[in-house]
Scaffold this active site. Structure first.
Site, PDB file in Angstrom:
ATOM      1  N   THR A  27       0.844  -1.201   0.000  1.00 17.81           N
ATOM      2  CA  THR A  27       0.000   0.000   0.000  1.00 17.81           C
ATOM      3  C   THR A  27       0.875   1.244   0.000  1.00 17.81           C
ATOM      4  O   THR A  27       1.959   1.240   0.580  1.00 17.81           O
ATOM      5  CB  THR A  27      -0.911  -0.008   1.245  1.00 17.81           C
ATOM      6  OG1 THR A  27      -1.800  -1.136   1.147  1.00 17.81           O
ATOM      7  CG2 THR A  27      -1.739   1.262   1.347  1.00 17.81           C
ATOM      8  N   SER A  29       2.034   5.111  -2.221  1.00 19.95           N
ATOM      9  CA  SER A  29       2.293   5.651  -3.558  1.00 19.95           C
ATOM     10  C   SER A  29       3.316   4.824  -4.324  1.00 19.95           C
ATOM     11  O   SER A  29       3.191   4.639  -5.540  1.00 19.95           O
ATOM     12  CB  SER A  29       2.748   7.105  -3.446  1.00 19.95           C
ATOM     13  OG  SER A  29       3.934   7.196  -2.668  1.00 19.95           O
ATOM     14  N   THR A  30       4.313   4.279  -3.640  1.00 23.42           N
ATOM     15  CA  THR A  30       5.308   3.462  -4.343  1.00 23.42           C
ATOM     16  C   THR A  30       4.699   2.127  -4.758  1.00 23.42           C
ATOM     17  O   THR A  30       4.875   1.663  -5.884  1.00 23.42           O
ATOM     18  CB  THR A  30       6.552   3.237  -3.456  1.00 23.42           C
ATOM     19  OG1 THR A  30       6.966   4.476  -2.884  1.00 23.42           O
ATOM     20  CG2 THR A  30       7.697   2.645  -4.265  1.00 23.42           C
ATOM     21  N   GLY A  83       6.145  -0.725  -0.088  1.00 24.43           N
ATOM     22  CA  GLY A  83       6.986   0.446   0.160  1.00 24.43           C
ATOM     23  C   GLY A  83       7.401   0.523   1.613  1.00 24.43           C
ATOM     24  O   GLY A  83       7.153  -0.403   2.391  1.00 24.43           O
ATOM     25  N   ALA A  84       8.026   1.630   1.967  1.00 22.96           N
ATOM     26  CA  ALA A  84       8.430   1.849   3.364  1.00 22.96           C
ATOM     27  C   ALA A  84       8.553   3.338   3.601  1.00 22.96           C
ATOM     28  O   ALA A  84       8.835   4.114   2.673  1.00 22.96           O
ATOM     29  CB  ALA A  84       9.762   1.158   3.670  1.00 22.96           C
ATOM     30  N   GLY A  96       3.602   2.237   7.775  1.00 25.17           N
ATOM     31  CA  GLY A  96       2.363   2.661   8.391  1.00 25.17           C
ATOM     32  C   GLY A  96       2.024   4.119   8.211  1.00 25.17           C
ATOM     33  O   GLY A  96       1.036   4.609   8.749  1.00 25.17           O
ATOM     34  N   GLU A 104      -0.337  -5.099   6.197  1.00 25.26           N
ATOM     35  CA  GLU A 104       0.963  -5.215   5.529  1.00 25.26           C
ATOM     36  C   GLU A 104       1.868  -6.181   6.284  1.00 25.26           C
ATOM     37  O   GLU A 104       2.544  -7.015   5.678  1.00 25.26           O
ATOM     38  CB  GLU A 104       1.627  -3.845   5.444  1.00 25.26           C
ATOM     39  CG  GLU A 104       0.968  -2.907   4.472  1.00 25.26           C
ATOM     40  CD  GLU A 104       1.633  -1.557   4.422  1.00 25.26           C
ATOM     41  OE1 GLU A 104       2.111  -1.086   5.465  1.00 25.26           O
ATOM     42  OE2 GLU A 104       1.710  -0.974   3.327  1.00 25.26           O
TER      43      GLU A 104
END
Ligand SMILES: O=C[C@H](O)[C@H](O)[C@H](O)COP(=O)(O)O
Length: 233
Positions: A27, A29-30, A83-84, A96, A104
């Site tokens: 989840t 944008s990446t 992502g992260a 988060g 996730e």
């Protein structure tokens, strides 16, 4: 420019997806760039199923025609791509920022591999500049908040804890919980903090992902770097 780098990292990860794989789909944008790259491959014949890690990702997969399943149908996944908000040299993560950490983490833990995709701004020497999301049951929130503050004090960490809000109301996760964001600035021992937070009644989970990521693709001015976890010193 960071959006371009996010896309490069996501497209590199999409190259690792093979027909027959059972995927965890992240989840943010990446991860959205990954879903779009994956959808192109699906349209070209790639045969995969994916478990989305949020309602937002589920909706995007529906829109783009990425086949989905559930962890109940496929409790063992081959590859999660996500992502992260921050990643360090050991591939410990803070996640988060978009409120999806719980699903996730469950999906990542069910996967043989977890590939993190990020632009280079996410790579840090030590976690903590990004506020640490702590997912909490709404029942007894004030008692749980005090318990979290007590743990932060015990670990000599800053006691700056904010209830995440959206449109003037408490932000509510897909799981129906709320999030306390801990502005810690620097986390000397992420493993210890993770253990202490997990033990607090009322804390559902937190954004520290430790020993879950198996590699990362980080994109910046010099292209896409593949990062494997440094063995702990
Ligand atoms: O809750 C959201 C997820 O943990 C995201 O993967 C994380 O916040 C990174 O999001 P973005 O790729 O939008 O920076």
């Amino acid at each position: 420019m960071s959006e371009h780098f996010k896309q490069l990292a996501a497209e590199r990860a999409a190259e690792d997806v093979k027909s027959g794989m059972r995927l965890g789909i992240g989840t943010g944008s990446t991860a959205e760039h990954f879903v779009r790259a994956l959808a192109v491959k699906v349209s070209e014949g790639l045969q995969v199923v994916g478990v989305p890690t949020s309602e937002r990702t589920h909706a995007l997969c529906v829109e783009l025609g990425v086949p989905m399943t559930t962890l109940d149908n496929e409790p063992e996944l081959d590859l999660t791509v996500d992502g992260a908000d921050e990643l360090d040299a050991h591939l410990s993560l803070i996640k988060g920022g978009g409120g999806a950490l719980l699903r996730e983490k469950i999906v990542a833990a069910a996967s043989k591999e977890m590939v993190v995709i990020a632009d280079s701004s996410k790579a840090v020497s030590r976690l903590g500049a990004f506020p640490l999301p702590i997912e909490v049951v709404p029942f007894g929130l004030e008692a749980t908040r005090r318990s979290v503050l007590s743990v932060l004090s015990k670990l000599e960490l800053p006691d700056v804890l904010h209830l995440r809000e959206k449109d003037g109301q408490a932000f509510v996760t897909d799981g129906g919980h709320v999030i306390l964001d801990a502005h810690l600035e620097d986390i000397p021992d992420a493993r210890e903090l993770a253990m202490e937070l997990t033990a607090i009644p009322g804390v559902v989970d937190h954004g520290l992902f430790i020993d879950l990521a198996t590699r990362a693709y980080v994109a910046g001015e010099d292209g896409v770097a593949e990062i494997l976890p440094e063995t702990a010193a």
